[in-house]
Design an enzyme around this catalytic site. Structure first.
Site, PDB file in Angstrom:
ATOM      1  CD  GLU A 178      33.620  85.507 -24.684  1.00 33.73           C
ATOM      2  OE1 GLU A 178      34.211  86.587 -24.712  1.00 33.73           O
ATOM      3  OE2 GLU A 178      33.432  85.082 -25.762  1.00 33.73           O
ATOM      4  CG  HIS A 225      33.942  81.263 -24.597  1.00 35.06           C
ATOM      5  ND1 HIS A 225      33.887  81.044 -25.857  1.00 35.06           N
ATOM      6  CD2 HIS A 225      35.081  82.304 -24.553  1.00 35.06           C
ATOM      7  CE1 HIS A 225      34.634  81.809 -26.758  1.00 35.06           C
ATOM      8  NE2 HIS A 225      35.330  82.447 -26.046  1.00 35.06           N
ATOM      9  CG  ASP A 245      29.900  80.708 -25.999  1.00 30.55           C
ATOM     10  OD1 ASP A 245      30.779  80.443 -25.129  1.00 30.55           O
ATOM     11  OD2 ASP A 245      29.272  81.924 -26.232  1.00 30.55           O
TER      12      ASP A 245
END
Length: 401
Positions: free
Chosen positions: A151, A84, A86
């Site tokens: 996530e 991920h 993020d």
């Protein structure tokens, strides 16, 4: 045991040492403030590099979430690296020793939000793929990347949606390595092969407003909540089992009151979480809370809502698990521990699809914390481990599914 140089990648004969490619890409990703569910251009950077080495690129946005599915080859086995872009919020920027979105090197570490969780892993994956493809342009099977920007948040429109989409069109994965920071003290000392379940509750209690000088006349909803829930924090729920730690109950948020010192609150909100093993079920945990609230004062009412972050899961442990363990041993000389500790991860959406899944990434000591960091040398070592995994699955012992 043979170990490769963990810090320097050299050019041709007579060439000066090259910069650590994984470190440079990690720096580029950290500089993009991709607080969940934002991607801030991280995935296009990765997609461009993968496309250059023959990956078919597919962007899969769902709602406000950016997802990337990249695949090189169309045969099986299909080995996927997942992660991920993020990151969690930075907290108080004044507490950081350097700007969390300006990657900074000091004392052998690279500092910045996402350094360990998990932009360092993403960078190592990409660089490993570049090296692997250069060495084996006609490898067997397929190599894939599944990357999301959802996530760290509610995780509804990220990996979950991508896996569902791939399954619907019969675009199947056989093996998956998730780059979550699995290591405890030294890179590779632990891998995750499953996770405990995570069940969240929000309890809102309402009672009469009153004066603190007259508690006999007004039941205190805050006191009532603590009286009923405190035994749950002290309860031994189970002993866990061979694969899972024991179940725990933790109160994470408590809000209530009017702001005045002399007023009994009429509304209290409490949030709590169960991290539970396969010794428990959601039904049983919810019932335990319901039973505890039966003892509330008759003048205090409540609303209780639940949200499941993930059910407990355990990946099958076969070829990939053995390859990951061997890769860690060959590159670092370490024996790894198979663990199900830690929080939730997107592996919870991949394992139920029948995909053998292993989580392997940097040391997790500073994830989600102020001054998050990753050891610079570890990024090169992790790149080597990932590359070896690719080689062992797709070159050394490929098979048809």
């Amino acid at each position: 045991m043979h170990r490769r140089n963990p810090t320097i990648v050299r050019g041709g004969e007579g060439s000066p040492p090259l910069k650590n490619a994984a470190v440079e890409l990690t720096r580029e990703l950290i500089a993009r403030p991709s607080v969940s569910p934002q991607d801030c251009g991280c995935q296009p950077v990765i997609a461009t590099r993968l496309q250059r080495i023959g990956f078919a690129i597919e962007h899969m946005p769902f709602e406000d979430v950016q997802n990337l599915w990249a695949r090189r080859g169309d045969s099986r086995p299909c080995l996927v690296f997942a992660g991920h872009t993020d990151v969690v919020p930075i907290g108080s920027i004044e507490s950081w020793h350097s700007d969390p979105f300006q990657p900074t090197e000091r004392d052998g570490h690279l500092y910045g939000r996402g350094a360990a969780d998990m932009k360092g892993s993403l960078a190592a994956m990409v660089v490993a793929a570049e090296r692997f493809v250069a060495a084996h342009p006609k490898h067997a099977g397929s190599l894939g990347f599944l990357i999301t920007s959802d996530e760290e948040d509610v995780a509804l429109h990220g990996t979950k949606r991508v896996v569902e989409t791939l399954k619907e069109r019969n675009d199947l994965m056989d093996y998956c390595v998730v780059g979550e920071p699995s290591s405890s003290e030294l890179l590779g000392d632990a891998i995750r092969v499953g996770r405990r379940g995570s069940l969240n509750g929000t309890l809102v209690l309402r009672g009469p407003l009153g004066h603190v000088a007259y508690p006999d006349a007004t039941p205190n909803s805050l006191h009532e909540a603590l009286r009923c829930l405190t035994p749950l924090t002290q309860r031994i729920w189970d002993e866990g089992n061979e694969f899972f730690r024991a179940t725990t109950f933790q109160i994470s948020n408590l809000n209530g009151g009017t702001g005045a010192d002399n007023v009994i609150p009429d509304r209290v909100e409490i949030r709590f979480n169960f991290r539970y093993s396969t010794e428990q079920t959601e039904v049983a945990l919810k019932q335990a809370v319901d039973d505890a609230l039966l003892d509330l004062d008759a003048d205090v009412s409540y609303d209780l809502t639940w949200r499941t972050s993930g059910f407990p899961f355990l990946s099958k442990q076969g070829k990939l698990t053995a390859i990951v363990e061997d890769a860690i041993a060959q590159v670092t000389g370490r024996t790894t521990e198979k663990s199900t500790a830690g929080g939730t991860s997107d592996a919870r959406f991949i394992v139920p699809a029948g995909v053998e899944t292993v989580e392997l990434g940097p040391v997790n000591a500073t994830i989600h914390k102020i001054n998050e960091r990753v050891a610079i040398a570890d990024l090169e070592v992790l790149t080597q481990i990932y590359e070896r995994i690719m080689h062992q699955v797709l070159v050394a012992s490929p098979h048809e599914k």
